[in-house]
Design a protein around this motif. Structure first.
Motif, PDB file in Angstrom:
ATOM      1  N   GLU A 294     -13.884 -10.604 -24.398  1.00 46.75           N
ATOM      2  CA  GLU A 294     -12.939 -10.777 -23.291  1.00 46.75           C
ATOM      3  C   GLU A 294     -13.592 -10.460 -21.952  1.00 46.75           C
ATOM      4  OE1 GLU A 294      -9.923 -12.021 -23.372  1.00 46.75           O
ATOM      5  OE2 GLU A 294      -9.991 -12.267 -25.545  1.00 46.75           O
TER       6      GLU A 294
ATOM      7  N   LYS B 222     -15.700 -13.238 -20.741  1.00 45.97           N
ATOM      8  CA  LYS B 222     -14.898 -14.365 -20.234  1.00 45.97           C
ATOM      9  C   LYS B 222     -14.572 -14.183 -18.754  1.00 45.97           C
ATOM     10  CE  LYS B 222     -12.366 -15.400 -24.459  1.00 45.97           C
ATOM     11  NZ  LYS B 222     -11.095 -15.080 -25.118  1.00 45.97           N
TER      12      LYS B 222
ATOM     13  N   SER C  71      -7.934  -7.521 -23.412  1.00 40.27           N
ATOM     14  CA  SER C  71      -7.969  -8.107 -22.078  1.00 40.27           C
ATOM     15  C   SER C  71      -9.287  -7.817 -21.360  1.00 40.27           C
ATOM     16  CB  SER C  71      -6.807  -7.590 -21.230  1.00 40.27           C
ATOM     17  OG  SER C  71      -6.795  -6.178 -21.227  1.00 40.27           O
TER      18      SER C  71
ATOM     19  N   PHE D   6      -6.444  -0.089 -13.544  1.00 38.35           N
ATOM     20  CA  PHE D   6      -6.886  -0.927 -14.652  1.00 38.35           C
ATOM     21  C   PHE D   6      -7.722  -2.039 -14.033  1.00 38.35           C
ATOM     22  CE2 PHE D   6      -4.325   0.767 -18.081  1.00 38.35           C
ATOM     23  CZ  PHE D   6      -3.279   1.378 -17.412  1.00 38.35           C
ATOM     24  N   ILE D   7      -9.023  -2.028 -14.351  1.00 40.56           N
ATOM     25  CA  ILE D   7      -9.916  -3.016 -13.761  1.00 40.56           C
ATOM     26  C   ILE D   7     -10.254  -4.088 -14.797  1.00 40.56           C
ATOM     27  CG2 ILE D   7     -12.200  -3.402 -12.745  1.00 40.56           C
ATOM     28  CD1 ILE D   7     -12.107  -0.596 -11.621  1.00 40.56           C
ATOM     29  N   THR D   8      -9.931  -5.323 -14.473  1.00 42.04           N
ATOM     30  CA  THR D   8     -10.168  -6.415 -15.423  1.00 42.04           C
ATOM     31  C   THR D   8     -11.066  -7.442 -14.759  1.00 42.04           C
ATOM     32  OG1 THR D   8      -7.952  -5.968 -16.294  1.00 42.04           O
ATOM     33  CG2 THR D   8      -9.000  -8.002 -17.004  1.00 42.04           C
ATOM     34  N   GLY D   9     -12.363  -7.170 -14.852  1.00 47.19           N
ATOM     35  CA  GLY D   9     -13.331  -8.089 -14.292  1.00 47.19           C
ATOM     36  C   GLY D   9     -13.585  -7.843 -12.814  1.00 47.19           C
ATOM     37  N   PRO D  10     -14.416  -8.699 -12.223  1.00 51.00           N
ATOM     38  CA  PRO D  10     -14.739  -8.531 -10.811  1.00 51.00           C
ATOM     39  C   PRO D  10     -13.552  -8.893  -9.924  1.00 51.00           C
ATOM     40  CG  PRO D  10     -16.197 -10.142 -11.896  1.00 51.00           C
ATOM     41  CD  PRO D  10     -15.103  -9.819 -12.844  1.00 51.00           C
ATOM     42  N   SER D  11     -13.669  -8.529  -8.646  1.00 52.80           N
ATOM     43  CA  SER D  11     -12.702  -8.953  -7.641  1.00 52.80           C
ATOM     44  C   SER D  11     -12.756 -10.480  -7.555  1.00 52.80           C
ATOM     45  CB  SER D  11     -13.089  -8.317  -6.303  1.00 52.80           C
ATOM     46  OG  SER D  11     -12.908  -9.193  -5.231  1.00 52.80           O
ATOM     47  N   ARG D  12     -11.604 -11.109  -7.397  1.00 56.88           N
ATOM     48  CA  ARG D  12     -11.608 -12.569  -7.406  1.00 56.88           C
ATOM     49  C   ARG D  12     -10.497 -13.138  -6.548  1.00 56.88           C
ATOM     50  NH1 ARG D  12     -11.620 -14.396 -12.894  1.00 56.88           N
ATOM     51  NH2 ARG D  12     -12.825 -12.529 -13.302  1.00 56.88           N
TER      52      ARG D  12
ATOM     53  N   PRO E  80     -15.972  -5.302  -5.897  1.00 61.29           N
ATOM     54  CA  PRO E  80     -17.264  -5.745  -6.449  1.00 61.29           C
ATOM     55  C   PRO E  80     -17.199  -7.164  -7.009  1.00 61.29           C
ATOM     56  CG  PRO E  80     -16.684  -3.574  -7.296  1.00 61.29           C
ATOM     57  CD  PRO E  80     -15.501  -4.063  -6.537  1.00 61.29           C
TER      58      PRO E  80
END
Lengths: 223, 244, 467
Positions: free
Chosen positions: A48, A51, A131, A188-194, A209
């Motif tokens: 995950e 992804k 996730s 809760f951090i789910t992947g880079p900033s987007r 980041p």
């Protein structure tokens, strides 16, 4: 005083509105939260996380994790870093490795200066497999700006701290409310900033980041 | 022979009598005696949807009284009218001690046309033949309001020679919406244009559906566009398919 | 700001003049829609989760006073300050007071629909504060003086060239239409704002009563910046945006990001519980939460109360065939799409927003998409009824429907008029009509109308020899 008058009025209006009971259903009790959740552990987390454009490295031990940090720093040419103080306090060996590699730990001073550092190293108190999420809490020694200001966020994670999903994680926390209330900030951090705000084109690293690297060690050693 | 009542609905009655006849033909072919209670008019949906609920109640009471006088199943060849009676009549008459129970009783024996055939009579193969390439348009009220979708598709699948072409998911509203079509014509027209483009892309000859209101709107658009595609109500496909 | 009644038809005509922009909105809606469907399949039982989500919201709203009081007590115990604002003006005053008391000059703001609802920026600017939107889309909108066209993707109606021009003109940077470069420009420019702001203003996706927590669901990182770097943090909260416990929050969080954008979780889901603790290195010294009514108690006491379950995911917008055809601007309101068509008139007045509930075919796609299963079509119908009871209706519609009622409540009248139509049909023939008079012209502009006929019931009567 005007403000407490509003409070009184709002509560009064609320209660009168509720008396009219025009809500479609009466749910007296807070419902039971028994509901199936996803299973999953280390493999699922890595899948995950990747992804999300995260980069995951798997090592066997904590020591190997530290070694890998040094190696990555050398490859990327980083000479300075932000870091959770608590990681250094608990791992004097790591502190030594950083010193030996000539990597300066930046702490204190103006946030404006700290914001210029390219990379920040943190741990994570937990991860959620279904996730690819990392859980970080802003308690003393673990300031949240380390995972927020730099362009690269590097996370050291023990596989034992990976939980299958959010529900299971919350269920497993003893004294959940006090845990949450213990600090001003739990993220809760789910992947880079987007963002996709411009033409729906996905761009990473808008304000937070753009790159998240996680190094996961599988076994806890007692050293 | 089982006797059934037919609520033909105002649109079929006044503008599409041939389709109404097709409904009767199919039911009679299946060995039913079709009774059409005299004096039936309109379920009141146009007034209700426009917010004129007092007027809608008058029309509803008229309809409820009329159909309460007959016994047995009531078949209605329109998803939107079915939704009106089953879902919205209770809203109009909530807490009404006289009409509340009457509506419940009525709703219990009201069936949409394809629902009656497939779920009540347990018939999906009528032995009809109708060679054509068609696309099925699931009307929103039929699909989401009555949860009727499996039934018309089952009936169409059993029609010999009928090729049902697939279109994009998900099914999208055609833009009729009753008075919406003339109150917000630009939006209605735009939604219709989107639908027509999707239909034409399939290369089908016909658009088939269960709701004459959508079909009327779609065919109106096809004709204005100069398209050769036409629409047919499922009852017409079945009735004509039986004659061959 | 104008208080004239919104005309959706005018808005639509204007929107249809820019078909390229509409295509962008359709693409966004489509993408979020397919994302939602795919993301829901990653749950073992998304239907059960939605049922549970609805129950949690229903229970909360049914006891809203209790939970708001609990929230206030929990947060106050941790040093946060809770304010109650009856309306937009009062909320503006409260926040202005907070800013003045803390000698705030520069405010960094992360996305908040409620702040747009109360026109907060204008109010604060009138008080001499500088306020900068930091959500990229909102930042672009603010710089260009534009309005958001979609709740989740505010400037999806613009393209990269538009953004390049805005940045070049307003930020005095060299023009570029490279998306990566545009993002980098925004990052640099806003980084400065985050580091120098005295106060951060955020919304609140969901509050938690038991712990006094504010939960923010964001993706860019500006939400975190704005709520952790400045010395004062003000969170603006619609009073219905609350759940009882952290575990309840967990349930809704599993639905929210999936329903909104198709993500399993947003990049940053922050639980903010009180101001900075003593030994924490950074964080706001002051945390204020402004609980806003602004018409919500009125909704709660009405038959529109169910709309308060909403968690603002915009799934209904993305699936709505009307929204997809006309975009957000055409609605002329802060809240658009199916949810907006209910809450804009419910909060802002039926007289002003009467058009919005009319702009729907009641197809039910919104109800099907809503993670907490709000019956939006029924609420729209109730609003239409309220509109009529306020006598807001064109004359032709009122006359037409009263006439229709007159005809259809008497068999004699109905039979006579359908007989008349049958005679008419002999005159007009079997052709579909390409022109109808008066308000019915709206029909024939886009489609033909079927020919009049001898009615089915009349034919039956004739066949049975009863006529």
């Amino acid at each position: 005083m005007e403000m407490s008058n509003s409070r009184q009025k709002i509560l009064k209006d609320l209660r009168e509105g509720l008396k009219r009971s025009l809500l479609p259903e009466a749910v007296a009790e807070g419902p039971s939260l028994e509901i199936p959740g996803n299973a999953g552990g280390l493999d699922r987390f890595v899948s995950e996380f990747e992804k999300l454009s995260g980069k995951a490295f798997r090592v066997r031990t904590r020591q190997e994790a530290f070694d890998l940090v040094i190696k990555i720093f050398a490859e990327r040419g980083w000479k300075q870093t932000l870091i959770w103080e608590i990681l250094l306090d608990r791992n004097p060996l790591f502190r030594q490795l950083l010193d030996a590699a000539g990597i300066e730990v930046r702490r204190g001073g103006e946030i404006r200066d700290l914001a210029k550092i390219a990379v920040g190293i943190t741990g994570a108190q937990a991860a959620l497999a279904d996730s690819g999420t990392l859980v970080l809490q802003n308690i003393p020694g673990q300031p949240s700006f380390v995972s927020l200001l730099p362009e690269v966020h590097l996370v050291l994670l023990c596989a034992d701290d990976i939980h299958p999903n959010l529900q299971k994680y919350l269920e497993g926390i003893e004294d959940l409310n006090n845990q949450v209330s213990a600090s001003s900030n739990l993220v809760f951090i789910t992947g880079p900033s987007r963002t996709g705000d411009i033409e729906l084109i996905l761009t990473l690293g808008v304000h937070g980041p753009g790159e998240v690297i996680v190094i996961i060690w599988e076994k806890e050693e007692r050293s | 022979m089982e006797k059934v009542n037919l609520f033909i609905t105002c649109l079929l009655d006044t503008l599409f009598p041939d389709t109404a006849q097709a409904v009767v033909d199919v039911l009679e072919h299946l060995g039913l005696t079709v009774h059409i209670p005299k004096g039936q008019t309109c379920c009141g949906q146009p007034a209700f949807n426009a917010g004129f609920w007092d007027e809608a109640r008058d029309m509803a009471r008229y309809t409820i009284d009329l159909f309460s006088k007959v016994e047995g199943p009531i078949i209605i060849p329109s998803g939107s009218c079915g939704v009106m009676i089953i879902r919205h009549y209770p809203e109009l008459f909530s807490n009404d001690p006289v009409y509340g129970p009457k509506i419940q009783a009525l709703a219990g024996r009201l069936f949409e046309f394809t629902q009656f055939l497939v779920d009540h009579l347990h018939v999906s193969s009528l032995g009809a033949a109708f060679p054509a390439r068609i696309v099925y348009h699931p009307s929103c009220h039929t699909l989401r309001g009555l949860q009727v979708d499996r039934q018309p598709r089952a009936l169409l699948a059993e029609v010999q020679g009928l090729e049902i072409l697939s279109q994009e998911n998900p099914p999208t509203c055609c833009g009729f919406g009753g008075i919406f079509a003339i109150k917000m014509p630009e939006i209605s027209g735009q939604m219709l244009a989107n639908r027509l483009t999707a239909f034409e892309a399939t290369g089908a000859d016909l658009v088939v559906g269960c709701d004459i209101s959508c079909l009327m709107h779609i065919e109106g658009g096809l004709r204005k566009k100069g398209s050769r595609m036409r629409t047919m109500h499922i009852a017409q496909i079945l009735a004509q398919g039986l004659k061959s | 700001m104008s208080t004239a009644p919104v005309s959706i038809r005018q808005g639509v005509k204007k929107a249809l003049e820019n078909p390229d922009r509409l295509v962008n909105i359709q693409t966004a809606a489509e993408r979020f829609y397919t994302g939602r469907i795919a993301a829901l399949t990653t749950l073992p039982d998304s239907d059960a989760l939605r049922d549970l989500g609805r129950k949690i919201r229903a229970h909360t709203i049914a006891h809203l006073d209790q939970y708001l009081l609990q929230f206030e007590a929990s947060l106050s115990a941790l040093g946060g300050v809770v304010h109650w604002a009856g309306d937009a003006r009062e909320a503006g005053e409260i926040i202005t007071q907070i800013a003045r008391a803390a000698q705030v000059k520069r405010i960094a703001k992360s996305k908040s629909m409620v702040s747009e609802e109360i026109q907060l920026n204008a109010r604060l600017e009138a008080a001499g504060m500088e306020i900068v939107e930091t959500d990229l889309g909102e930042y672009i909108a603010q710089l260009s003086g534009d309005h958001p066209s979609h709740i989740i993707a505010p400037v999806v109606h613009l393209n990269r060239k538009d953004v390049g021009r805005v940045f070049a003109e307003k930020l005095k940077v060299p023009y570029t239409e490279n998306v990566l470069e545009l993002n980098a420009i925004a990052r640099r420019s806003l980084r400065e704002v985050f580091l120098s702001a005295d106060m951060g203003i955020s919304g609140c996706n969901l509050a938690v009563a038991e712990t006094g927590t504010i939960c923010l669901v964001t993706n860019e990182g500006n939400g975190r910046m704005v709520t952790s770097l400045p010395r004062v943090h003000v969170a603006l909260m619609g009073m219905e945006r609350i759940v009882p416990t952290i575990k309840d929050l967990g349930v809704l969080l599993q639905l929210l990001a999936r329903s909104a954008t198709g993500q399993k979780m947003s990049s940053y889901t922050s639980l903010i519980t009180g101001p900075r603790r003593q030994r924490e290195e950074k964080g706001p010294q002051e945390l204020h939460v402004v609980i806003l009514d602004n018409g919500r108690t009125g909704i709660l006491g009405s038959d529109l109360a169910e709309v308060l379950y909403c968690i603002r995911c915009a799934a209904c917008l993305n699936v709505c065939p009307v929204y997809r055809s006309i975009g957000g601007h055409a609605y002329g309101a802060v809240y658009t799409g199916p949810i907006g068509s209910v809450i804009s008139p419910a909060l802002g007045g039926i007289a002003r927003y009467a058009d919005l509930p009319q702009a729907s075919t009641l197809c039910g796609a919104c109800r099907e998409a809503c993670p907490v299963r709000i019956d939006l079509p029924t609420l729209l119908l109730r609003l239409r009824n309220k509109t009529i009871r306020q006598e807001i209706s064109p004359l032709w519609m009122k006359a037409g429907l009263k006439g229709f009622r007159w005809i259809t409540t008497d068999a004699g009248r109905y039979n006579f008029l359908t007989w008349l139509a049958g005679i008419f049909s002999k005159v007009l023939g079997k052709q579909w009509l390409t022109w109808l008079p008066g308000p019915l012209r709206g029909w024939t502009r886009y489609r033909s109308f079927p020919p009049f006929q001898k009615s089915f019931q009349q034919r039956r009567r004739r066949a049975k020899g009863e006529d």
